[in-house]
Design an enzyme around this catalytic site. Structure first.
Site, PDB file in Angstrom:
ATOM      1  N   SER A  77     -23.012 -22.259  44.155  1.00  0.00           N
ATOM      2  CA  SER A  77     -22.790 -23.162  43.019  1.00  0.00           C
ATOM      3  C   SER A  77     -23.303 -22.640  41.684  1.00  0.00           C
ATOM      4  O   SER A  77     -23.008 -23.243  40.648  1.00  0.00           O
ATOM      5  CB  SER A  77     -23.423 -24.519  43.300  1.00  0.00           C
ATOM      6  OG  SER A  77     -22.684 -25.176  44.293  1.00  0.00           O
ATOM      7  N   LYS A  80     -20.670 -22.226  39.153  1.00  0.00           N
ATOM      8  CA  LYS A  80     -19.933 -23.346  38.533  1.00  0.00           C
ATOM      9  C   LYS A  80     -20.033 -23.418  37.014  1.00  0.00           C
ATOM     10  O   LYS A  80     -19.010 -23.608  36.348  1.00  0.00           O
ATOM     11  CB  LYS A  80     -20.369 -24.675  39.168  1.00  0.00           C
ATOM     12  CG  LYS A  80     -19.954 -24.810  40.642  1.00  0.00           C
ATOM     13  CD  LYS A  80     -20.629 -26.023  41.266  1.00  0.00           C
ATOM     14  CE  LYS A  80     -20.235 -26.233  42.720  1.00  0.00           C
ATOM     15  NZ  LYS A  80     -21.021 -27.324  43.326  1.00  0.00           N
ATOM     16  N   TYR A 254     -28.169 -31.378  40.260  1.00  0.00           N
ATOM     17  CA  TYR A 254     -27.597 -32.526  40.977  1.00  0.00           C
ATOM     18  C   TYR A 254     -28.440 -33.780  40.757  1.00  0.00           C
ATOM     19  O   TYR A 254     -28.851 -34.059  39.639  1.00  0.00           O
ATOM     20  CB  TYR A 254     -27.424 -32.218  42.473  1.00  0.00           C
ATOM     21  CG  TYR A 254     -26.689 -30.935  42.719  1.00  0.00           C
ATOM     22  CD1 TYR A 254     -25.367 -30.799  42.287  1.00  0.00           C
ATOM     23  CD2 TYR A 254     -27.294 -29.862  43.335  1.00  0.00           C
ATOM     24  CE1 TYR A 254     -24.684 -29.609  42.487  1.00  0.00           C
ATOM     25  CE2 TYR A 254     -26.607 -28.673  43.542  1.00  0.00           C
ATOM     26  CZ  TYR A 254     -25.315 -28.556  43.111  1.00  0.00           C
ATOM     27  OH  TYR A 254     -24.648 -27.401  43.299  1.00  0.00           O
ATOM     28  N   VAL A 272     -26.484 -23.119  47.033  1.00  0.00           N
ATOM     29  CA  VAL A 272     -27.008 -23.193  48.401  1.00  0.00           C
ATOM     30  C   VAL A 272     -27.242 -21.813  49.017  1.00  0.00           C
ATOM     31  O   VAL A 272     -27.783 -21.705  50.116  1.00  0.00           O
ATOM     32  CB  VAL A 272     -26.113 -24.048  49.339  1.00  0.00           C
ATOM     33  CG1 VAL A 272     -26.162 -25.521  48.956  1.00  0.00           C
ATOM     34  CG2 VAL A 272     -24.691 -23.535  49.393  1.00  0.00           C
TER      35      VAL A 272
END
Ligand code: GLN
Length: 412
Positions: A77, A80, A254, A272
């Site tokens: 991620s 992103k 998050y 992750v």
């Protein structure tokens, strides 16, 4: 000093004090083996759980590192925000915003988080938003679109990045939840590509192999207004870098993003695979790596090292500097044969507040006089923001209209 030069070891001469400080930080957290490898992508569970590295790249383009800074791992991620930046460069920030929002979801990374009215995912850093975002890149087939993603992330890292095919296959084989998110986005009309094409590009982007050093250069590219400070290539516009950092600030960790900003105070993005990037705008980028994760999917030792680093080196972005910087480096005030004269030497970047300082100084000097000569030496000014130009021009015009002679060296 008791020791003489020839008693010192070569290492003492060579030691980079920043690298040494980073190494001490790793030592402070090395023994923490809490957390677990991500195993919902089976291939991620095969990595060495003890890998631990950190690298810091300044906007001057120098990198210091410690630990396993050259160990390869998949970006996951952390890709992103960079793919968001690519889409924003290609389509513009507003067009991307029609497909994906700017709001923190307050939910886990793989949540079903689509706005009830618009169908848009909350932000580009949760999986639903990232899949929608990477589907905006390019105009051709999945291969062409992934080539663009790879080229862009490689430009941010300053070297060619490759896919870990085993991780890609593993993500593809176990990616049903991501496919489900893509189907929902497609049915809401915000996913621009067929589901399988979109997830293929997304899984490949997550499977790009990086090192902690790569992450620090990528983060430094964001810190440096979109210019890779090592290669000096302009990778994205300053505006896109700013907006990307804003999204990382509110959504990067998050449902832990609020506590993260309060405690660590650096825009960041985790993956992750165990990597995290963190950015201090205009100063540096950091990459950390440690693959054991907490319940949010964030690297445990990576997060802790960043928190210690921020506290010990006083790096919170909202820390207050000693005193406001003034652009005025010298002000000479004297009476010449033509009356009162002022020479004002200004330096650095002129933005709203620094221009206001110059304007206030000039107005104060003129307030006690009816005529005089003002010489502004702006030859050392590095950049003049539009707002500063307007303030200064208006003030100089007003001074001239009221009887002052004003000359300027350099441009304002
Ligand atoms: N490829 C991973 C996934 O889609 C990325 C998630 C992450 O790094 N948080 O599940």
């Amino acid at each position: 000093m008791n020791s003489t030069a020839n008693e010192r070891t070569v290492d003492e001469h060579d030691v980079d004090p920043v690298a040494a400080a980073l190494s001490l930080l790793l030592d402070a957290h090395r023994d923490d083996t809490s957390g677990a490898l991500a195993d919902y992508i089976p291939e991620l569970a095969t990595v060495d759980p003890d890998g631990f590295g950190i690298a810091l790249t300044s906007v001057h383009g120098r990198t210091a590192h410690a630990g396993d800074a050259r160990t390869p791992f998949t970006i996951q991620s952390v890709s992103k925000p960079f793919v968001y930046a690519l889409a924003a460069c290609e389509l513009g920030i507003d067009e991307v915003a029609r497909h994906v929002g700017f709001e923190p979801s307050g939910e886990p990374f793989n949540a079903i988080s689509l706005d009830a009215a618009t169908g848009r995912p909350a932000n580009p850093l949760i999986n639903a938003g990232a899949i929608v975002t990477s589907a905006l890149v390019g105009g051709g087939d999945a291969e062409e679109r992934f080539d663009r993603v790879r080229a862009f992330l490689s430009a941010c890292a300053g070297r060619d990045l490759d896919v870990d095919e085993a991780v890609y296959a593993s993500e593809d084989a176990t990616g049903d939840r991501n496919r489900a998110l893509a189907h929902l986005a497609r049915s809401a009309g915000v996913l621009r590509q067929p589901v399988d094409d979109a997830t293929e590009v997304y899984f490949r982007q997550c499977s790009l192999v990086v090192t902690t050093e790569d992450l620090s250069v990528m983060a430094a590219t964001l810190a440096n207004g979109g210019v890779n400070p090592v290669t000096e290539a302009t990778v994205m516009s300053e505006r896109v870098a700013t907006v990307t950092l804003a999204i990382m600030t509110t959504c990067g960790m998050y449902d832990h993003s609020g506590a993260w900003m309060a405690r660590v105070g650096l825009p960041a993005k985790s993956g992750v695979g165990g990597g995290i990037v963190a950015v201090n705008p205009s100063q540096f980028g950091i990459g950390v790596y440690s693959p054991r994760l907490d319940e949010y999917g964030n690297s445990i030792r990576g997060s802790d090292v960043l928190q210690s680093l921020s506290e010990r080196f006083e790096l919170h972005v909202f820390d207050h500097p000693d005193r406001p910087r003034s652009p005025i480096v010298r002000a000479d005030d004297h009476t010449g044969e033509h009356g009162d004269e002022l020479t004002l030497v200004v330096r650095g970047e002129l933005d709203l507040i620094s221009a206001e300082e110059v304007v206030a100084f000039l107005r104060e000097w003129a307030a006690t006089r009816t005529a005089g000569t003002i010489h502004v030496d702006a030859s050392g000014v590095s950049r003049v923001r539009e707002v500063a130009r307007r303030l200064l021009t208006a003030t100089i015009e007003r001074l001239r209209a009221t009887g002052f002679a004003v000359t300027i060296d350099g441009t304002v």
